[in-house]
Design an enzyme around this catalytic site. Structure first.
Site, PDB file in Angstrom:
ATOM      1  N   LYS A 131       8.096 -18.984  -0.628  1.00 38.54           N
ATOM      2  CA  LYS A 131       7.370 -18.234   0.394  1.00 38.54           C
ATOM      3  C   LYS A 131       7.233 -16.782  -0.036  1.00 38.54           C
ATOM      4  CE  LYS A 131      11.586 -17.326   3.057  1.00 38.54           C
ATOM      5  NZ  LYS A 131      12.256 -17.433   4.377  1.00 38.54           N
TER       6      LYS A 131
ATOM      7  N   TYR B 101       3.393  16.763  -2.156  1.00 40.53           N
ATOM      8  CA  TYR B 101       3.121  17.268  -0.812  1.00 40.53           C
ATOM      9  C   TYR B 101       4.290  18.087  -0.253  1.00 40.53           C
ATOM     10  CZ  TYR B 101      -0.671  13.839  -0.797  1.00 40.53           C
ATOM     11  OH  TYR B 101      -1.805  13.125  -1.089  1.00 40.53           O
TER      12      TYR B 101
END
Length: 382
Positions: free
Chosen positions: A39, A262
């Site tokens: 999965k 940033y």
């Protein structure tokens, strides 16, 4: 072979996956089936690409969580046994029946729907019963009414009830024992009615190793197939299958006081060599402030805020670094690399989440016999 097109990629060693499956089979023996859990795109490794390595080395079936995961595999492998461990809504059960997929159920209503569809398509559909022994997710509650209903499911003509399973909460040994006994008690009551299961299972990767007496007739290994260790038994050593890599694409010399990224949350206090890497949180790397990568076997600490597509590292102590050099984002823990467990520890999470974060824009490169045998670029296929 597809072109790679990006320096940032996940490298998957198919030989290591094959080794891990063979090792598991050796441990559990021929009387215990293996439902290999693939999965979440095989925990980020690429379910379609690694499925043969799993099936050809001893697994009996591929286990997924959703119908879409099952259908993706079925599109490539018509003969593999595929088992959906999760819930599929009623309106999509026709896809399950038409594609010969084993479905988890926990209601007579869904069993009847599957039976009716099986009659329509002139087939026998396999199902497995989810029995809740304490995890309290999906599954029949542990009570007599559930036993009675499960027996009724066996009586449907176009249904093959091949298995019953539960999932341990893995709280402690005492609680795990209680869950195991609840499942055995339910199975005993059902078998007293003359109904039998081919597959009875409760073990995941951890319990399959640490609780050998719990293995019953099948186990559901997931993380262990990819070389991840959460079990306690140190004598069982698996091989890491995935490495996460990129390359340096620019190097700059910063002067004291200059900032990076940033908000200038990091500023140089001395002359600093800064390398820019073409990877960021959109590739699945966590947006952390204390991570590092490995260049020439040395740690290069990430500086400044990690961007969506890029991040910067301090190369001051690695003066030999140059543009184009390989960077190990995740390794196997040797040679100053951080492994998946190490990153999970930094984030106070588990290894599976770290693996599943690696996004579909990140190409997968598959290695077998020391050579690249496949390059998978998901964005070229969508």
């Amino acid at each position: 072979m597809e072109p790679l097109l990006r320096d940032t990629h996940a490298e998957i060693n198919l030989d290591n996956i094959g080794y891990n499956v063979r090792k598991l089979k050796e441990i559990v023996g021929n009387d215990v089936a293996i439902a290999a859990v693939v999965k979440a795109n095989a925990y980020g490794h690429g379910a379609v690409a690694i499925a043969p390595a799993i099936m050809e080395n001893g697994a009996d079936m591929l286990a997924v969580a959703t119908l879409t995961e099952a259908l993706e595999l079925r599109n490539y492998y018509s003969d593999y046994k595929i088992f959906i461990m999760g819930y599929t809504p009623d309106e999509y059960l026709e896809y399950v029946v038409k594609n010969n997929i084993t479905q988890t159920i926990f209601s007579l209503r869904q069993a009847v729907l599957i039976n009716d569809l099986s009659i329509k398509y002139n087939t026998i559909s396999k199902v497995q019963i989810k029995y809740d022994t304490g995890m309290n997710r999906i599954g029949y509650q542990d009570r007599q009414e559930s036993i009675d209903e499960i027996v009724k499911i066996f009586n449907l003509k176009n249904i093959d009830v091949e298995g019953i399973f539960s999932h341990l909460a893995l709280t402690n040994r005492e609680e795990d024992d209680k869950q195991y006994e609840r499942l055995l008690n339910a199975v005993s009551k059902i078998e007293e009615k003359g109904k039998t299961f081919k597959y009875k299972h409760i073990c995941d990767s951890i319990s399959a190793i640490d609780y050998p007496e719990y293995r019953l007739t099948m186990i559901r290994p997931g993380a262990i197939i990819y070389g991840m260790k959460s079990y306690e038994d140190d004598s069982v050593v698996m091989k890491t299958a995935l490495k996460f890599k990129t390359k340096i694409y620019q190097i700059k010399e910063l002067q004291p006081g200059e900032g990076v990224s940033y908000g200038y949350r990091w500023k140089a206090t001395k002359k600093t060599l800064v390398g820019t890497l073409p990877m960021g949180y959109a590739d699945g790397y966590p947006r952390i402030r204390d991570g590092f990568v490995t260049v020439h076997g040395k740690k290069a600490h990430i500086i400044g805020v990690i961007n969506m597509d890029q991040c910067m590292v301090d190369l001051t102590d690695i003066p030999e670094a140059k543009v184009g050099d390989e960077v190990i984002i995740y390794g196997d823990g040797t040679d100053n690399t951080i492994d998946i467990q190490g990153m999970a520890d930094l984030l106070n999470t588990n290894k599976n989440e770290i693996l599943c974060r690696i996004s579909r824009r990140t190409p997968r490169v598959y290695i077998k016999g020391g050579k690249v045998v496949k390059v998978l670029n998901y964005l070229l296929q969508e």
